[in-house]
Design a protein around this motif. Sequence first.
Motif, PDB file in Angstrom:
ATOM      1  N   ARG A 171      15.441  -6.247  -6.934  1.00 44.69           N
ATOM      2  CA  ARG A 171      15.871  -4.936  -6.468  1.00 44.69           C
ATOM      3  C   ARG A 171      16.000  -3.965  -7.633  1.00 44.69           C
ATOM      4  N   GLY A 172      15.514  -2.752  -7.405  1.00 44.13           N
ATOM      5  CA  GLY A 172      15.572  -1.716  -8.421  1.00 44.13           C
ATOM      6  C   GLY A 172      14.387  -1.699  -9.358  1.00 44.13           C
ATOM      7  N   VAL A 173      13.457  -2.636  -9.153  1.00 41.36           N
ATOM      8  CA  VAL A 173      12.292  -2.746 -10.042  1.00 41.36           C
ATOM      9  C   VAL A 173      11.004  -2.543  -9.244  1.00 41.36           C
ATOM     10  N   PRO A 174      10.277  -1.463  -9.467  1.00 43.66           N
ATOM     11  CA  PRO A 174       8.965  -1.312  -8.821  1.00 43.66           C
ATOM     12  C   PRO A 174       7.996  -2.367  -9.359  1.00 43.66           C
ATOM     13  N   ILE A 175       7.175  -2.890  -8.462  1.00 39.12           N
ATOM     14  CA  ILE A 175       6.125  -3.841  -8.848  1.00 39.12           C
ATOM     15  C   ILE A 175       4.790  -3.116  -8.707  1.00 39.12           C
ATOM     16  N   PHE A 176       4.172  -2.767  -9.801  1.00 37.10           N
ATOM     17  CA  PHE A 176       2.891  -2.059  -9.794  1.00 37.10           C
ATOM     18  C   PHE A 176       1.773  -3.094  -9.918  1.00 37.10           C
ATOM     19  N   ALA A 177       1.062  -3.303  -8.826  1.00 38.49           N
ATOM     20  CA  ALA A 177       0.045  -4.357  -8.775  1.00 38.49           C
ATOM     21  C   ALA A 177      -1.347  -3.742  -8.747  1.00 38.49           C
ATOM     22  N   PHE A 178      -2.180  -4.143  -9.683  1.00 36.20           N
ATOM     23  CA  PHE A 178      -3.544  -3.627  -9.795  1.00 36.20           C
ATOM     24  C   PHE A 178      -4.526  -4.687  -9.317  1.00 36.20           C
ATOM     25  N   ALA A 179      -5.461  -4.266  -8.444  1.00 35.36           N
ATOM     26  CA  ALA A 179      -6.459  -5.178  -7.894  1.00 35.36           C
ATOM     27  C   ALA A 179      -7.826  -4.506  -7.939  1.00 35.36           C
ATOM     28  N   PRO A 180      -8.901  -5.284  -8.114  1.00 34.83           N
ATOM     29  CA  PRO A 180     -10.234  -4.688  -8.222  1.00 34.83           C
ATOM     30  C   PRO A 180     -10.977  -4.560  -6.895  1.00 34.83           C
ATOM     31  N   THR A 181     -10.407  -5.070  -5.784  1.00 33.82           N
ATOM     32  CA  THR A 181     -11.094  -5.015  -4.493  1.00 33.82           C
ATOM     33  C   THR A 181     -10.249  -4.300  -3.456  1.00 33.82           C
ATOM     34  N   GLU A 182     -10.916  -3.587  -2.557  1.00 39.79           N
ATOM     35  CA  GLU A 182     -10.211  -2.756  -1.583  1.00 39.79           C
ATOM     36  C   GLU A 182      -9.377  -3.567  -0.612  1.00 39.79           C
ATOM     37  N   ASP A 183      -9.883  -4.716  -0.151  1.00 44.55           N
ATOM     38  CA  ASP A 183      -9.128  -5.477   0.846  1.00 44.55           C
ATOM     39  C   ASP A 183      -7.803  -5.975   0.275  1.00 44.55           C
ATOM     40  N   ILE A 184      -7.810  -6.523  -0.939  1.00 44.01           N
ATOM     41  CA  ILE A 184      -6.570  -6.992  -1.559  1.00 44.01           C
ATOM     42  C   ILE A 184      -5.648  -5.811  -1.849  1.00 44.01           C
ATOM     43  N   PHE A 185      -6.208  -4.722  -2.339  1.00 44.52           N
ATOM     44  CA  PHE A 185      -5.424  -3.514  -2.620  1.00 44.52           C
ATOM     45  C   PHE A 185      -4.655  -3.069  -1.380  1.00 44.52           C
ATOM     46  N   ARG A 186      -5.320  -2.977  -0.238  1.00 40.49           N
ATOM     47  CA  ARG A 186      -4.641  -2.489   0.975  1.00 40.49           C
ATOM     48  C   ARG A 186      -3.668  -3.527   1.530  1.00 40.49           C
ATOM     49  N   GLN A 187      -4.037  -4.808   1.465  1.00 37.11           N
ATOM     50  CA  GLN A 187      -3.142  -5.829   2.010  1.00 37.11           C
ATOM     51  C   GLN A 187      -1.827  -5.896   1.251  1.00 37.11           C
ATOM     52  N   MET A 188      -1.835  -5.538  -0.038  1.00 35.84           N
ATOM     53  CA  MET A 188      -0.585  -5.556  -0.810  1.00 35.84           C
ATOM     54  C   MET A 188       0.379  -4.451  -0.406  1.00 35.84           C
ATOM     55  N   LEU A 189      -0.094  -3.493   0.391  1.00 31.38           N
ATOM     56  CA  LEU A 189       0.800  -2.439   0.883  1.00 31.38           C
ATOM     57  C   LEU A 189       1.885  -2.991   1.803  1.00 31.38           C
ATOM     58  N   MET A 190       1.701  -4.207   2.317  1.00 30.09           N
ATOM     59  CA  MET A 190       2.687  -4.839   3.189  1.00 30.09           C
ATOM     60  C   MET A 190       3.850  -5.434   2.406  1.00 30.09           C
ATOM     61  N   LEU A 191       3.677  -5.686   1.129  1.00 24.31           N
ATOM     62  CA  LEU A 191       4.637  -6.478   0.364  1.00 24.31           C
ATOM     63  C   LEU A 191       5.833  -5.658  -0.110  1.00 24.31           C
ATOM     64  N   TRP A 192       7.004  -6.233   0.012  1.00 30.33           N
ATOM     65  CA  TRP A 192       8.268  -5.622  -0.415  1.00 30.33           C
ATOM     66  C   TRP A 192       8.176  -5.213  -1.885  1.00 30.33           C
ATOM     67  N   GLY A 193       8.448  -3.941  -2.155  1.00 30.93           N
ATOM     68  CA  GLY A 193       8.558  -3.481  -3.526  1.00 30.93           C
ATOM     69  C   GLY A 193       7.269  -3.307  -4.284  1.00 30.93           C
ATOM     70  N   VAL A 194       6.113  -3.546  -3.638  1.00 28.98           N
ATOM     71  CA  VAL A 194       4.832  -3.492  -4.345  1.00 28.98           C
ATOM     72  C   VAL A 194       4.145  -2.154  -4.090  1.00 28.98           C
ATOM     73  N   GLU A 195       3.787  -1.476  -5.160  1.00 23.95           N
ATOM     74  CA  GLU A 195       2.953  -0.281  -5.090  1.00 23.95           C
ATOM     75  C   GLU A 195       1.591  -0.677  -5.669  1.00 23.95           C
ATOM     76  N   PRO A 196       0.557  -0.828  -4.820  1.00 22.86           N
ATOM     77  CA  PRO A 196      -0.726  -1.313  -5.326  1.00 22.86           C
ATOM     78  C   PRO A 196      -1.642  -0.191  -5.807  1.00 22.86           C
TER      79      PRO A 196
END
Length: 475
Positions: free
Chosen positions: A396-421
């Motif tokens: 809590r209180g920590v943004p998780i900035f996740a970088f991915a090279p493919t569109e499907d993984i990038f969009r699917q990470m939008l579901m995850l708590w605290g993750v800004e893909p």
Amino acid sequence: MTTQVRPFRHTKIIATLGPATESKEMLTKLILAGVDIMRLNMAHATHQWVDDAMWFIREASNEVGRHVCVMMDVKGPEIRTGKVDAPIELEVGDLFEIHTEDTSPTGDIPAVTTNYPGLPADVDVGTVMLIDSGLIRMKVVAKDDQRIRLETLTPGTIGSKRHINLPGVFVNLPCLTAKDQDDLRAGVRAGIDYVALSFVRQASDIRELRAFLDSLGSSAKIIAKIEDQAGVRNMHEIIAETNAVMIARGDLGIEIDYHRLPLVQTELVAACRAAGKPVIVATHLLETMISAPMPTRAEISDVSNAVREQADAVMLSGETTVGQYPLEAVQVMKNVINSIEPSIDSDLNRGLQLVEPKHWMLLSAAKLAQNLGESAIVVFTRRARLAKTLAALRPRGVPIFAFAPTEDIFRQMLMLWGVEPFLMNFYDDPEETILQALQTLRDKNWIRPGRPVVVVTNVLARGKVVETLQLRTIE
């Protein structure tokens, strides 16, 4: 001059599209308002509507520079009464008959057909049946191979095509209907990111859907909707098999004792968190806002509770499909989330099973980022596994900035708590990849210059790939 960083929240917001929100103009407003996931409810949708909705969603996202992922919610198996010429009024003690469509009624009492020919075989004398979303309760007093005779326990009016619930009864219906399969073909062609499967009763239901998606060449992830007693009873095996879980409280609140619903919700959220699987709390969160500009105090408490339990996402249904105040409902969600999240204990998820050495490194990254204060975690992932584990740790209180090279993984990470893909190509040189990611965060004002960030990545050392935990500063 101090740089103003973007606002950040951990809990994601899902909005269901419908007549009130399906235009490109309204979709744009929803995306700008902060919706992370768009839900396509296939109960009454056409394939042309799916194509149009997907095109509008992607166009609106591209224009405003903020992307969302898309969930297709397939209808699943259901039991309904047939059509009636006129509504049937029933009082307590009245007898009533349900018969299969290819059978004639006995004629001595009011009767309707059912779309499920196996219904008489699935119930026993004494079984309590609920009709019209639980408004009418009836008890089976007699049956044969084609007919069920019931005694009315609560009065009501039965119209055409009313939903039938059988609490505690394992119904021998397929997990995927022919309609579901047709809808999924249309959804995969359109590019859906998630599939929500209704009335999941056992882990084999998930395996069957996954095999069907594989046959279509789809990378869509599966959300198991838990909405009956079998799903609750088998929650752990279902959670182990699925990619995510939705607590579908509409039917679930009918299928189980209503006073147990909060306990089951808490148990499901905790089980998902322990397994590291995303979990959604859905249905009736802001039901009043279908026709009112403000929620009730009870609804505010309901949303607050879901946020405190640290569900990954909260979902709007009728509020954004037919509601008069869809944008206001999204804003209420945001306001409650933004108020409640800072009050949650910052302890990490102690129930999460960490089995791989890299998991312990991610735990260290989460602790370090929290201890630094006003920090963030940067992670690079090709299959979203690192981002999922970090999200499941709940820093809590920590943004998780996740970088991915493919569109499907990038969009699917939008579901995850605290993750800004972020969608970004990875370079052969890991250092170049890191520098590009940090510049993206700086340019988009996601973190203030001068602040430290924890970077989880690998480096090449003497020809070998080494996993590293690095401390960098945003220049």
